[in-house]
Design a protein around this motif. Structure first.
Motif, PDB file in Angstrom:
ATOM      1  N   SER A   1       0.819  -1.216   0.000  1.00 18.18           N
ATOM      2  CA  SER A   1       0.000   0.000   0.000  1.00 18.18           C
ATOM      3  C   SER A   1       0.852   1.265   0.000  1.00 18.18           C
ATOM      4  CB  SER A   1      -0.946   0.008   1.206  1.00 18.18           C
ATOM      5  OG  SER A   1      -0.229  -0.008   2.428  1.00 18.18           O
ATOM      6  N   GLU A   2       2.048   1.227   0.579  1.00 19.25           N
ATOM      7  CA  GLU A   2       2.916   2.404   0.583  1.00 19.25           C
ATOM      8  C   GLU A   2       3.393   2.751  -0.822  1.00 19.25           C
ATOM      9  OE1 GLU A   2       4.870   2.129   5.085  1.00 19.25           O
ATOM     10  OE2 GLU A   2       5.887   1.196   3.379  1.00 19.25           O
ATOM     11  N   VAL A   3       3.435   1.754  -1.684  1.00 23.93           N
ATOM     12  CA  VAL A   3       3.852   1.981  -3.070  1.00 23.93           C
ATOM     13  C   VAL A   3       2.647   2.153  -3.993  1.00 23.93           C
ATOM     14  CG1 VAL A   3       5.060   0.981  -5.054  1.00 23.93           C
ATOM     15  CG2 VAL A   3       6.037   0.766  -2.755  1.00 23.93           C
ATOM     16  N   CYS A   4       1.637   1.304  -3.825  1.00 27.30           N
ATOM     17  CA  CYS A   4       0.529   1.242  -4.789  1.00 27.30           C
ATOM     18  C   CYS A   4      -0.738   1.954  -4.340  1.00 27.30           C
ATOM     19  CB  CYS A   4       0.197  -0.216  -5.092  1.00 27.30           C
ATOM     20  SG  CYS A   4       1.584  -1.144  -5.795  1.00 27.30           S
ATOM     21  N   GLY A   5      -0.801   2.405  -3.103  1.00 33.59           N
ATOM     22  CA  GLY A   5      -2.010   3.050  -2.614  1.00 33.59           C
ATOM     23  C   GLY A   5      -3.051   2.030  -2.182  1.00 33.59           C
ATOM     24  N   THR A   6      -4.310   2.438  -2.166  1.00 36.02           N
ATOM     25  CA  THR A   6      -5.392   1.561  -1.727  1.00 36.02           C
ATOM     26  C   THR A   6      -5.396   0.271  -2.538  1.00 36.02           C
ATOM     27  OG1 THR A   6      -6.736   3.458  -1.090  1.00 36.02           O
ATOM     28  CG2 THR A   6      -7.878   1.361  -1.420  1.00 36.02           C
ATOM     29  N   VAL A   7      -5.423  -0.852  -1.831  1.00 35.51           N
ATOM     30  CA  VAL A   7      -5.346  -2.161  -2.482  1.00 35.51           C
ATOM     31  C   VAL A   7      -6.757  -2.668  -2.783  1.00 35.51           C
ATOM     32  CG1 VAL A   7      -4.552  -4.546  -2.245  1.00 35.51           C
ATOM     33  CG2 VAL A   7      -3.188  -2.663  -1.280  1.00 35.51           C
ATOM     34  N   ASP A   8      -6.981  -3.072  -4.041  1.00 32.16           N
ATOM     35  CA  ASP A   8      -8.284  -3.619  -4.435  1.00 32.16           C
ATOM     36  C   ASP A   8      -8.117  -4.890  -5.271  1.00 32.16           C
ATOM     37  OD1 ASP A   8      -7.228  -2.521  -6.714  1.00 32.16           O
ATOM     38  OD2 ASP A   8      -8.966  -1.274  -7.204  1.00 32.16           O
ATOM     39  N   LEU A   9      -7.022  -5.587  -5.062  1.00 34.06           N
ATOM     40  CA  LEU A   9      -6.701  -6.753  -5.886  1.00 34.06           C
ATOM     41  C   LEU A   9      -7.721  -7.873  -5.738  1.00 34.06           C
ATOM     42  CD1 LEU A   9      -2.847  -6.838  -5.268  1.00 34.06           C
ATOM     43  CD2 LEU A   9      -4.010  -6.198  -7.388  1.00 34.06           C
TER      44      LEU A   9
ATOM     45  N   GLU B   1       0.106   4.507   4.241  1.00 35.98           N
ATOM     46  CA  GLU B   1      -0.369   5.325   3.130  1.00 35.98           C
ATOM     47  C   GLU B   1       0.672   5.392   2.016  1.00 35.98           C
ATOM     48  OE1 GLU B   1      -1.670   9.157   4.317  1.00 35.98           O
ATOM     49  OE2 GLU B   1      -3.092   8.407   5.815  1.00 35.98           O
ATOM     50  N   GLN B   2       0.188   5.613   0.810  1.00 32.74           N
ATOM     51  CA  GLN B   2       1.059   5.697  -0.355  1.00 32.74           C
ATOM     52  C   GLN B   2       1.968   6.921  -0.249  1.00 32.74           C
ATOM     53  OE1 GLN B   2      -0.973   6.243  -4.131  1.00 32.74           O
ATOM     54  NE2 GLN B   2       0.580   5.043  -5.221  1.00 32.74           N
ATOM     55  N   TYR B   3       3.245   6.720  -0.530  1.00 33.90           N
ATOM     56  CA  TYR B   3       4.194   7.828  -0.468  1.00 33.90           C
ATOM     57  C   TYR B   3       3.984   8.788  -1.637  1.00 33.90           C
ATOM     58  CZ  TYR B   3       6.790   5.772   3.380  1.00 33.90           C
ATOM     59  OH  TYR B   3       7.147   5.286   4.615  1.00 33.90           O
ATOM     60  N   PRO B   4       4.251  10.079  -1.396  1.00 32.95           N
ATOM     61  CA  PRO B   4       3.980  11.099  -2.417  1.00 32.95           C
ATOM     62  C   PRO B   4       4.642  10.844  -3.766  1.00 32.95           C
ATOM     63  CG  PRO B   4       4.354  12.145  -0.302  1.00 32.95           C
ATOM     64  CD  PRO B   4       4.644  10.682  -0.103  1.00 32.95           C
ATOM     65  N   LEU B   5       5.847  10.266  -3.783  1.00 30.27           N
ATOM     66  CA  LEU B   5       6.490  10.005  -5.071  1.00 30.27           C
ATOM     67  C   LEU B   5       5.624   9.100  -5.932  1.00 30.27           C
ATOM     68  CD1 LEU B   5       8.886  10.107  -7.054  1.00 30.27           C
ATOM     69  CD2 LEU B   5       9.797   8.089  -5.888  1.00 30.27           C
ATOM     70  N   PHE B   6       5.072   8.050  -5.337  1.00 29.49           N
ATOM     71  CA  PHE B   6       4.289   7.085  -6.106  1.00 29.49           C
ATOM     72  C   PHE B   6       2.905   7.633  -6.447  1.00 29.49           C
ATOM     73  CE2 PHE B   6       7.143   4.560  -3.276  1.00 29.49           C
ATOM     74  CZ  PHE B   6       8.071   4.264  -4.265  1.00 29.49           C
ATOM     75  N   VAL B   7       2.392   8.531  -5.603  1.00 31.36           N
ATOM     76  CA  VAL B   7       1.157   9.242  -5.953  1.00 31.36           C
ATOM     77  C   VAL B   7       1.403  10.075  -7.203  1.00 31.36           C
ATOM     78  CG1 VAL B   7      -0.503  10.992  -5.223  1.00 31.36           C
ATOM     79  CG2 VAL B   7       0.327   9.305  -3.568  1.00 31.36           C
ATOM     80  N   ARG B   8       2.501  10.815  -7.195  1.00 33.77           N
ATOM     81  CA  ARG B   8       2.832  11.677  -8.334  1.00 33.77           C
ATOM     82  C   ARG B   8       3.032  10.874  -9.611  1.00 33.77           C
ATOM     83  NH1 ARG B   8       8.496  14.736  -8.373  1.00 33.77           N
ATOM     84  NH2 ARG B   8       9.105  12.761  -9.348  1.00 33.77           N
ATOM     85  N   GLU B   9       3.635   9.688  -9.486  1.00 33.67           N
ATOM     86  CA  GLU B   9       3.919   8.864 -10.654  1.00 33.67           C
ATOM     87  C   GLU B   9       2.715   8.047 -11.102  1.00 33.67           C
ATOM     88  OE1 GLU B   9       6.785   9.081 -12.346  1.00 33.67           O
ATOM     89  OE2 GLU B   9       7.285  10.670 -10.918  1.00 33.67           O
ATOM     90  N   GLY B  10       1.604   8.132 -10.375  1.00 33.76           N
ATOM     91  CA  GLY B  10       0.384   7.436 -10.772  1.00 33.76           C
ATOM     92  C   GLY B  10       0.437   5.933 -10.597  1.00 33.76           C
ATOM     93  N   VAL B  11       1.232   5.460  -9.629  1.00 30.17           N
ATOM     94  CA  VAL B  11       1.357   4.018  -9.407  1.00 30.17           C
ATOM     95  C   VAL B  11       0.091   3.488  -8.735  1.00 30.17           C
ATOM     96  CG1 VAL B  11       2.661   2.204  -8.225  1.00 30.17           C
ATOM     97  CG2 VAL B  11       3.864   4.171  -9.207  1.00 30.17           C
ATOM     98  N   THR B  12      -0.428   2.382  -9.253  1.00 28.64           N
ATOM     99  CA  THR B  12      -1.527   1.649  -8.624  1.00 28.64           C
ATOM    100  C   THR B  12      -1.120   0.184  -8.533  1.00 28.64           C
ATOM    101  OG1 THR B  12      -2.668   1.036 -10.676  1.00 28.64           O
ATOM    102  CG2 THR B  12      -3.153   3.220  -9.753  1.00 28.64           C
ATOM    103  N   CYS B  13      -2.003  -0.627  -8.005  1.00 31.97           N
ATOM    104  CA  CYS B  13      -1.699  -2.058  -7.909  1.00 31.97           C
ATOM    105  C   CYS B  13      -1.536  -2.711  -9.278  1.00 31.97           C
ATOM    106  CB  CYS B  13      -2.804  -2.782  -7.138  1.00 31.97           C
ATOM    107  SG  CYS B  13      -2.776  -2.473  -5.366  1.00 31.97           S
ATOM    108  N   LEU B  14      -2.090  -2.077 -10.306  1.00 31.46           N
ATOM    109  CA  LEU B  14      -2.080  -2.689 -11.636  1.00 31.46           C
ATOM    110  C   LEU B  14      -1.285  -1.899 -12.664  1.00 31.46           C
ATOM    111  CD1 LEU B  14      -5.852  -3.721 -11.874  1.00 31.46           C
ATOM    112  CD2 LEU B  14      -3.916  -5.093 -11.080  1.00 31.46           C
ATOM    113  N   SER B  15      -0.717  -0.762 -12.273  1.00 34.23           N
ATOM    114  CA  SER B  15      -0.083   0.081 -13.287  1.00 34.23           C
ATOM    115  C   SER B  15       1.076   0.891 -12.719  1.00 34.23           C
ATOM    116  CB  SER B  15      -1.122   1.043 -13.882  1.00 34.23           C
ATOM    117  OG  SER B  15      -0.523   1.937 -14.790  1.00 34.23           O
TER     118      SER B  15
END
Length: 317
Positions: free
Chosen positions: A203-211, A241-255
């Motif tokens: 979740s720190e990398v991908c944000g909210t998990v919905d896998l 919580e997802q770190y700001p770098l990965f929020v900025r880069e648009g990282v999700t569990c699938l992308s």
């Protein structure tokens, strides 16, 4: 000539006042002599610190900047302090390792992690590129999760020795939330550990998990034996919580469209570990997976605990 009496009293008064003035002066001189000498080293050190780019600071200077960010009254003011001192989300610098290899150190967060002593937020959260290839555990099991893992012990010893001494000695312990059971559906299995070096959670990398909801749906159905699989998403989402770098880069569990998770070790692409256990077992005897990012940068895959993958380290100053 008439005699003038009473002249002795003013003279005595003048003598007394002179003695008082002398005593006051002597006391002031005594206080000055006893006062501690100014810490000239500290004055020189503070005056020598000036704004630079993230990669130009030495480790002591970067620690001073991180402390100023940490001591800011609010997150917004902390971010302003970081900007004033030339530090931004996504900044990178070379990270020489003691084994002769060179990794990369990246700023992923500002005032994101809780200090273990409860005094506030760490100024900077940093992420290394892979510093080694290691298994999560010596056997194929995720029992005990991150807290009981072999790799956590390795990071506290051999892993720490790979980092430059000037950096390793400045790292501050922070609180990390993780499923420290392994296979479980209970969110209460997410407990806290105190760590100086740690792996990132899913979740720190991908944000909210919905896998699980994506794969099995978010409704209880007969075809899934009436199991509510969404509890596993909630469990994984509770690990930070997802770190700001990965929020900025648009990282999700699938992308990971920016490719920020595609990392290398020794010049070759490598998968790398998260500290998150795969919480579900299909047969009861397959409880041996942890999540990881694939060597292509795909954000959410599974790795068997006793197989070696990249060790991407999180740390705070």
């Amino acid at each position: 000539m008439a005699r003038r009496d009473g002249g002795g009293a003013p003279t005595c008064l003048l003598v007394l006042l002179s003695l008082l003035v002398f005593a006051a002066g002597a006391f002031a001189l005594y206080r000055v002599m006893l006062a501690p000498a100014p810490d000239t080293d500290r004055v020189v050190e503070e005056s020598a610190l000036s704004p630079k780019s993230f990669s130009e600071y030495d480790w002591d200077e970067l620690t001073q900047v991180a402390q100023m960010i940490s001591e800011a009254p609010s997150d917004e003011e902390g971010e302003a302090v970081a900007a004033e001192w030339g530090v931004s989300i996504g900044d990178t610098r070379p990270l020489p390792l003691s084994d002769g290899r060179q990794a990369t150190l990246t700023v992923v967060g500002i005032r994101c992690d809780e200090l273990a002593d409860g005094s506030g937020q760490a100024g900077l959260t940093l992420m290394t590129s892979p510093i080694s290839l290691q298994p999560m555990n010596g056997s194929a099991s995720n029992s005990g999760g991150w807290e009981g893992s072999q790799i956590r012990s390795w990071l506290a010893s051999d892993g720490a020795e790979l980092l430059p001494e000037g950096l390793a000695s400045q790292v501050v312990p922070v609180v990390k939330s993780t499923n420290n059971v392994g296979v479980t559906s209970e969110v209460t299995s997410v407990t806290e550990t105190v760590d100086e070096l740690w792996l990132f959670s899913l979740s720190e990398v991908c944000g909210t998990v919905d896998l699980f909801a994506r794969e099995y749906g978010d409704q209880v159905r007969a075809r899934t034996y009436y199991i509510d699989y969404t509890v596993y998403d909630a469990l994984l989402s509770a690990e930070g919580e997802q770190y700001p770098l990965f929020v900025r880069e648009g990282v999700t569990c699938l992308s990971d469209q920016s490719g920020s998770l595609a990392l290398e070790y020794g010049g070759a692409p490598t998968a790398w570990w998260y500290r998150s256990s795969y919480p579900y077992t299909f047969t009861g005897d397959d409880a041996y997976y942890f999540y990881q990012a694939m060597d292509t940068g795909y954000p959410s895959a599974l790795g068997q605990a006793d197989a070696a993958s990249g060790v991407v380290v999180g740390l705070c100053l």
